[in-house]
Scaffold this active site. Structure first.
Site, PDB file in Angstrom:
ATOM      1  N   HIS A 171      -1.384 -19.862 -33.013  1.00 42.32           N
ATOM      2  CA  HIS A 171      -1.433 -18.680 -31.409  1.00 42.32           C
ATOM      3  C   HIS A 171      -2.640 -18.650 -30.774  1.00 42.32           C
ATOM      4  O   HIS A 171      -2.895 -18.246 -29.662  1.00 42.32           O
ATOM      5  CB  HIS A 171      -0.485 -17.013 -31.490  1.00 42.32           C
ATOM      6  CG  HIS A 171      -0.595 -16.473 -32.394  1.00 42.32           C
ATOM      7  ND1 HIS A 171       0.125 -15.712 -33.507  1.00 42.32           N
ATOM      8  CD2 HIS A 171      -2.647 -15.994 -32.561  1.00 42.32           C
ATOM      9  CE1 HIS A 171      -0.592 -14.523 -34.076  1.00 42.32           C
ATOM     10  NE2 HIS A 171      -2.033 -14.724 -33.849  1.00 42.32           N
ATOM     11  N   TYR A 258     -16.907 -19.141 -39.215  1.00 39.02           N
ATOM     12  CA  TYR A 258     -17.091 -20.405 -39.425  1.00 39.02           C
ATOM     13  C   TYR A 258     -18.223 -21.572 -39.054  1.00 39.02           C
ATOM     14  O   TYR A 258     -18.544 -22.761 -39.713  1.00 39.02           O
ATOM     15  CB  TYR A 258     -15.928 -21.382 -38.569  1.00 39.02           C
ATOM     16  CG  TYR A 258     -14.309 -20.406 -38.802  1.00 39.02           C
ATOM     17  CD1 TYR A 258     -14.089 -19.605 -39.808  1.00 39.02           C
ATOM     18  CD2 TYR A 258     -14.105 -20.064 -37.074  1.00 39.02           C
ATOM     19  CE1 TYR A 258     -12.852 -19.251 -39.899  1.00 39.02           C
ATOM     20  CE2 TYR A 258     -12.582 -20.010 -38.129  1.00 39.02           C
ATOM     21  CZ  TYR A 258     -12.409 -18.759 -38.575  1.00 39.02           C
ATOM     22  OH  TYR A 258     -11.073 -18.440 -38.237  1.00 39.02           O
TER      23      TYR A 258
END
Length: 488
Positions: A171, A258
């Site tokens: 989502h 990340y």
């Protein structure tokens, strides 16, 4: 219509309830069967009681079954939904705790980085067991909807090695779009049109239009910096927007782990995060949140059961993809969303074997992806770094090759920015030994790893991280909820 949906990991109580009520918002689906399965009988009975109460309150003919026998739950299923967390909170705690000893400060640790890679090692053998059962006992044209993280690795393994028709669902795109609509002053989400593409948790809004008018970088930066809340909560994300020229779907905390630039120096971390909520960068934030949520549910279960007596309101159907995909496949009402699939030409400048997240349309013919998208070069470069880590991680999980696992962790962007090769080798040994109960493919490597740890000279430290908070008690959570209700 009558068909069967199996939910694996149904003990993820809140999420299972959301999927269940979403699906029952589709009028044609009232006669279907939900087969719940989980390794925890306790969790299964809790969620079954809630779903039974919903069915009873809404006077539906829907059938709900629950069993710890996964194969029985999968028999005859047309759709299988996975939301499993292999190893539970116990293993997850090690995903955060052990890397901290080597200076690696994660907010979530469920996608890549040291925690996400080990999470994938635990999940992938189990995913392949799911796929074997699905091939053998589910409907012939069954579709596997994977919600479990690490999304890309799990989906990659299910498609490439499990040989099951799989789509990964998340989502993040929807949440990012909601933010953009808000900062641009849209009166409704329908005013915002966008193309978002990349890989899961590193997806990029490469085309934005508000009521048909293109929105450029400068306008979007100004809108975020003027927002009284997001300007503080999304500092790192806004910085990436300024430098890359496009906005990332992922939260401040997720995105921070990340990349190799924002969490590598402990004294710099607090500059880029916000402590108003776990998702904005707190050390081990999602672990704390998950622990508190589980404790709260166990304590306040009677209230959750009582709330299940309310009528289902189709107006409150969530934007989770699952119910909309099923509706499109079964009724041919077309649905547009963003899905995780094997690349195969969807994105021109990412590896073709990678799992990408990109726009697609669903109808009775299946999920049809828009092909030929090209990412901005910086976005592609960042995604490729993660894809290389994911590929090695999947191959290591399949083969049980601990040396390849260490190379995957070594090549992770944040790990590589923080740790030396010697530290990475020892850290992986320590994580594999600590999580051996959930890593059957590494059983042969555990004795040697334990022996290396006993003679290692690599120094570690006990470190809580740059921005750690303690798990709050039920009393503290109750007091906070009461205070928020009074303000509201």
């Amino acid at each position: 219509m009558s068909f069967k949906i199996a939910i694996i990991g149904a003990g993820s109580v809140g999420f299972t309830k959301k999927l269940f009520t979403d699906i029952l918002c589709v009028p044609e689906f009232k006669d279907i069967e939900f087969a719940l399965t989980d390794v925890s009988e306790h969790n299964l009975q809790m969620i079954k009681a809630i779903l039974d109460r919903i069915v009873e309150a809404n006077r539906l003919p829907t059938k709900v079954t629950a069993t710890t026998d996964r194969r029985k739950a999968l028999e005859g299923a047309r759709y299988v939904i996975s939301c499993v967390r292999v190893g539970g909170l116990e293993a997850y705690a090690d995903d955060i705790r052990i890397p901290l000893k080597y200076g690696i400060d994660q907010c979530v640790g469920d996608t890549i980085c040291a925690g996400g890679i080990l999470y994938g090692q635990r999940n992938i053998p189990v995913i392949l067991d799911f796929c074997k059962d699905i091939r053998e006992v589910a409907e012939t044209n069954v579709k596997f909807l994977n919600y479990a993280n690490p999304m890309a690795m799990n989906t990659w393994a299910a498609i490439e090695y499990g040989k099951v028709d799989t789509v990964g669902l998340c989502h993040g795109v929807q949440h990012g779009a909601e933010q953009i609509a808000e900062v641009l002053g849209a009166k409704s989400r329908q005013e915002l049109d966008y193309v978002c593409s990349g890989i899961n948790h590193q997806t990029w809004f490469i085309d934005l239009r508000l009521n048909g008018r293109p929105i450029g970088k400068d306008e979007l930066v100004a809108a975020f910096e003027a927002h009284p809340v997001y300007s503080q909560q999304e500092k790192l994300r806004i910085d990436v927007l300024k430098r890359f020229g496009v906005y990332s779907t992922e939260s401040n905390g997720h995105l921070s782990e990340y990349l190799p630039w924002y969490r590598k120096r402990p004294d710099e971390i607090t500059r880029w995060i916000d402590m108003s909520d776990w998702i904005h960068g707190e050390t081990g934030g999602y672990l704390r949140y998950s622990t508190e949520t589980r404790n709260w549910f166990e304590t306040e279960y009677p209230q959750f059961l009582e709330a299940a007596s309310k009528p289902i309101d189709p107006e409150k159907r969530s934007n989770e993809h699952a119910s909309h995909i099923l509706e499109a496949l079964e009724t041919n009402r077309v649905y547009r969303g963003h899905f995780n699939v094997k690349n195969d030409g969807v994105i021109t400048n990412l590896p073709q074997d990678a799992i990408v997240e990109s726009p697609g349309f669903v109808d009775r013919f299946g999920i049809n992806m828009a092909a030929g998208i090209t990412l901005p070069e910086a976005c592609a470069a960042t995604c490729i770094s993660s894809i290389n880590v994911q590929r090695m991680s999947v191959h290591a999980a399949i083969s049980g090759d601990i040396d390849l696992l260490k190379l995957a962790v070594l090549h992770d962007p944040l790990v590589g920015a923080v740790s030396t090769p010697e530290e990475v080798w020892q850290m992986v040994d320590e994580m594999v030994v600590a999580q051996a109960a959930w890593l059957p493919q590494y059983a042969h490597a555990v004795p040697a790893a334990r022996e290396r740890l006993s003679t290692s000279q690599v120094k570690t430290r006990e470190w809580a991280g740059a921005a750690r908070r303690s798990v709050r008690s039920i009393e503290e959570l109750r007091a906070e909820k009461t205070a928020l209700a009074q303000v509201g």
